[in-house]
Design a protein around this motif. Structure first.
Motif, short mmCIF file in Angstrom:
data_model
loop_
_atom_site.label_atom_id
_atom_site.label_comp_id
_atom_site.label_asym_id
_atom_site.label_seq_id
_atom_site.Cartn_x
_atom_site.Cartn_y
_atom_site.Cartn_z
N ASP A 1 0.85 -1.19 0.00
CA ASP A 1 0.00 0.00 0.00
C ASP A 1 0.89 1.24 0.00
N VAL A 2 0.84 2.00 -1.10
CA VAL A 2 1.61 3.23 -1.22
C VAL A 2 0.66 4.41 -1.03
N PRO A 3 0.87 5.24 0.00
CA PRO A 3 -0.06 6.34 0.27
C PRO A 3 -0.26 7.24 -0.94
N GLY A 4 -1.51 7.51 -1.27
CA GLY A 4 -1.85 8.41 -2.37
C GLY A 4 -1.77 7.79 -3.74
N ALA A 5 -1.34 6.54 -3.84
CA ALA A 5 -1.18 5.90 -5.15
C ALA A 5 -2.53 5.50 -5.72
N ILE A 6 -2.58 5.35 -7.02
CA ILE A 6 -3.82 4.98 -7.70
C ILE A 6 -4.21 3.54 -7.36
N SER A 7 -3.21 2.67 -7.19
CA SER A 7 -3.48 1.27 -6.87
C SER A 7 -2.41 0.75 -5.93
N ASN B 1 -7.81 4.78 -6.08
CA ASN B 1 -7.86 6.24 -6.00
C ASN B 1 -8.09 6.78 -7.42
N MET B 2 -9.34 6.98 -7.79
CA MET B 2 -9.68 7.39 -9.15
C MET B 2 -9.59 8.90 -9.27
N TYR C 1 -5.83 5.56 -17.72
CA TYR C 1 -5.17 4.66 -16.78
C TYR C 1 -4.50 3.52 -17.52
N TYR C 2 -3.39 3.05 -16.99
CA TYR C 2 -2.68 1.93 -17.61
C TYR C 2 -1.86 1.20 -16.56
N ILE C 3 -1.52 -0.03 -16.87
CA ILE C 3 -0.63 -0.81 -16.01
C ILE C 3 0.81 -0.55 -16.43
N ALA C 4 1.67 -0.34 -15.43
CA ALA C 4 3.09 -0.10 -15.67
C ALA C 4 3.90 -1.09 -14.85
N GLN C 5 5.05 -1.49 -15.41
CA GLN C 5 5.98 -2.37 -14.70
C GLN C 5 7.10 -1.53 -14.11
N LYS C 6 7.40 -1.79 -12.85
CA LYS C 6 8.48 -1.05 -12.19
C LYS C 6 9.82 -1.62 -12.63
N ILE C 7 10.66 -0.77 -13.21
CA ILE C 7 12.00 -1.15 -13.67
C ILE C 7 12.99 -0.23 -12.99
N LYS D 1 -0.87 3.40 -13.32
CA LYS D 1 -0.46 4.79 -13.46
C LYS D 1 -1.49 5.51 -14.33
N ILE D 2 -1.32 6.82 -14.41
CA ILE D 2 -2.21 7.63 -15.24
C ILE D 2 -1.37 8.55 -16.12
N ASP D 3 -1.79 8.72 -17.36
CA ASP D 3 -1.07 9.58 -18.31
C ASP D 3 -2.03 10.62 -18.87
N THR D 4 -1.79 11.87 -18.52
CA THR D 4 -2.59 12.98 -19.05
C THR D 4 -1.72 13.98 -19.81
#
Length: 539
Positions: A372-378, A402-403, A411-417, A446-449
């Motif tokens: 659980d990351v505070p403020g994160a979307i998921s 957190n919408m 919104y999209y899924i991202a892999q942490k690298i 993540k979200i991309d605007t």
């Protein structure tokens, strides 16, 4: 210019004669079956003397069956031959006049840069040695060269073209080994009293102590005359006490087998044993899968035999001394295990991954956690604490907690690298983002605007060069679509993948010279963010 007939080994022979695809002596920068990230190299890389623009020839009679213009391979042609093979030419600078005009007409009619055009046999017949294009450095390429694949037309298998060029390539050098590794099987074997993989140089009279079940692998490269490059090894055979244990002969593979490189290869070592789910057809073992049983207190004589496609060979011998000792039980700290031959589901609140049977090559313990990351979307979803390749894409669902935007397409899924993130993709479905992933790792939503960036390049030189150029970039989800217009009409802009340069070569047949022109560039990223750039120039 023609070669003597050369039959494929280890499968039904198809006799064929092929000519050189270039008008210079054959020198290779890459050969068939080299170990690459998540795949085998599917063809030959022909050197072009570090220049582009050399004529490229059809290697046999046939017809152009497909035209491709793509970001990854640049200008590409498929030629289907009468002898049962199809040749594919990649990274070209362009096509000969007739093919270029046909392609451009199609691109303008469909208002597309990237195209795939399937052709009938009577549209563009070709003869052996007939020019079809020009060598280049287009697409995902790190230097001028011609990549050529050879496909068995009936099966679709990639086939080693080098087998047909024995008379055109000077090669008297055998493969050379760099290192050997022994793999004690978890809970079943030890090497030098440990259950850790053990590597050692391939030279000297080293004696290694072991007990139980072990596998062996070798890291090696092939070499050719008068060139500094190194290549993949065509054939590796392991003998123990004079008996063949495992052999690999890189004659062919299918697209389906490509990702099995992740099972066969380990840190550059070619394993002479088979994981239970590894179905590579060029890898031959008995029922023991190439696992060696060290169960007597004596010396076991190991020998690797390496060969290239022309028969140059080298041998490497070492001794494994059987020493009876305790084999610790396998300790599995993870409570989650992916079974290679069963349907697997990793599921926690806010995340689910479905892994069908055959997606891993052996049973794999995984460290599945959510954070659980505070403020994160998921949640941050750690499917495993180290990267683990899957055989094919598997469906991952991560819930949105957190919408922050109502537009679900952002919104999209991202892999942490490392310290950053890599775009994977995904679509919204009932509170979840769903995407196919190819590797286990850590993922989040993540979200991309942010819109893509467009900037003119060298505008002052456009009139003299006759080329209109822009830099287009999107640092988050990447570019999905682009289109250019000049004076309100579609203009053929071509994107170079390696430098993100979008360019249009001005053509007086389509654009009037000597007047002012308006140019408009539209770029859209993978989350639907769009940018439009408008400018004018005189030509």
């Amino acid at each position: 210019m023609l070669l003597s007939e050369f039959s494929l080994s280890a499968r039904e022979a198809k006799k064929a004669v092929f000519v050189n695809p270039l008008n210079i002596p054959i020198v290779l920068s890459g050969n068939f079956g080299e170990l690459r990230a998540n795949h085998f190299h599917g063809g030959l890389d022909f050197k072009t003397k570090q220049v582009t623009g050399l004529p490229v020839y059809s290697i046999a009679d046939g017809y152009v069956s497909q035209i491709n213009v793509s970001l990854g391979s640049g200008y590409m042609l498929h030629v289907r031959h009468k002898n049962g093979y199809t040749s594919i030419y990649r990274h070209m600078l362009g096509f000969v006049h007739l093919l270029a005009n046909y392609t451009e007409k199609y691109q303008y009619e469909h208002e597309l840069d990237e195209v795939t055009i399937d052709l009938p046999p009577d549209e563009f017949p070709v003869k052996a040695g007939q020019q079809i294009g020009w060598s280049g450095n287009e697409g995902y390429s790190f230097g001028p060269h011609l990549h050529m694949d050879l496909i068995d037309t009936e099966s679709g298998d990639f086939v080693d073209p080098l087998q047909f060029y024995a008379g055109m390539v000077k090669d008297t050098k055998p493969p050379r080994a760099e290192s050997i590794m022994l793999f004690p099987q978890s809970g079943k074997g030890v090497v030098n009293s440990r259950q850790a993989n053990f590597s050692f140089p391939p030279y000297g009279n080293r004696v290694i102590e072991a007990w139980g079940e072990i596998g062996a692998g070798i890291r090696a490269h092939d070499y050719m005359d008068n060139v500094s490059n190194h290549y993949g090894v065509h054939s590796v055979t392991l003998f123990v006490d004079g008996k063949e244990v495992c052999s690999s002969n890189m004659d062919y593979f299918s697209a389906y087998e490509n990702r099995m490189v992740n099972s066969w290869a380990y840190a550059g070592y070619m394993k002479s044993f088979r994981d239970p789910g590894n179905k590579l057809r060029f890898l031959h073992t008995g029922d023991d899968r190439g696992i060696v049983q060290i169960k007597e207190e004596r010396d076991y004589k190991f020998m690797f035999v390496l060969k290239d496609v022309f028969g140059n060979s080298s041998n490497y011998t070492f001794t494994v001394r059987g020493k009876k000792q305790e084999i610790p039980e396998a300790v599995v700290k993870s409570k989650y295990i992916l079974k290679w031959d069963e349907l697997n589901v990793l599921n926690k609140p806010g995340v689910q991954l479905i892994v069908p049977a055959g997606m891993v090559y052996k049973d794999e313990p995984v460290n599945f956690e959510t954070f659980d990351v505070p403020g994160a979307i998921s949640l941050d979803c750690q499917l495993h604490n180290v990267p683990l390749p899957l055989h094919a894409p598997c469906e991952l669902e991560i819930g949105i907690r957190n919408m922050i935007k109502q537009d679900t397409k952002k919104y999209y899924i991202a892999q942490k690298i490392g310290n950053g993130y890599k775009y994977v993709g995904g679509v919204y479905n009932n509170g979840y983002i769903c995407a196919d992933i190819k590797d286990l790792g850590t993922y989040t939503v993540k979200i991309d605007t942010i819109r893509p960036r467009i900037a003119p390049v060298g505008k002052n030189y456009w009139p003299k060069a006759g080329i209109v150029s822009f830099s287009i970039r999107d640092n988050e989800t990447g570019i999905k679509y682009y289109k250019g217009r000049i004076d309100g009409k579609f203009a053929l802009f071509h994107l170079k993948l390696m430098n993100s340069r979008l360019s249009c070569r001005l053509d007086s047949r389509k654009i009037q010279k000597g007047i002012q022109h308006d140019v408009e560039i539209l770029v859209i990223d993978n989350c639907g963010n769009a940018s439009v750039y408008r400018d004018s120039f005189k030509w």
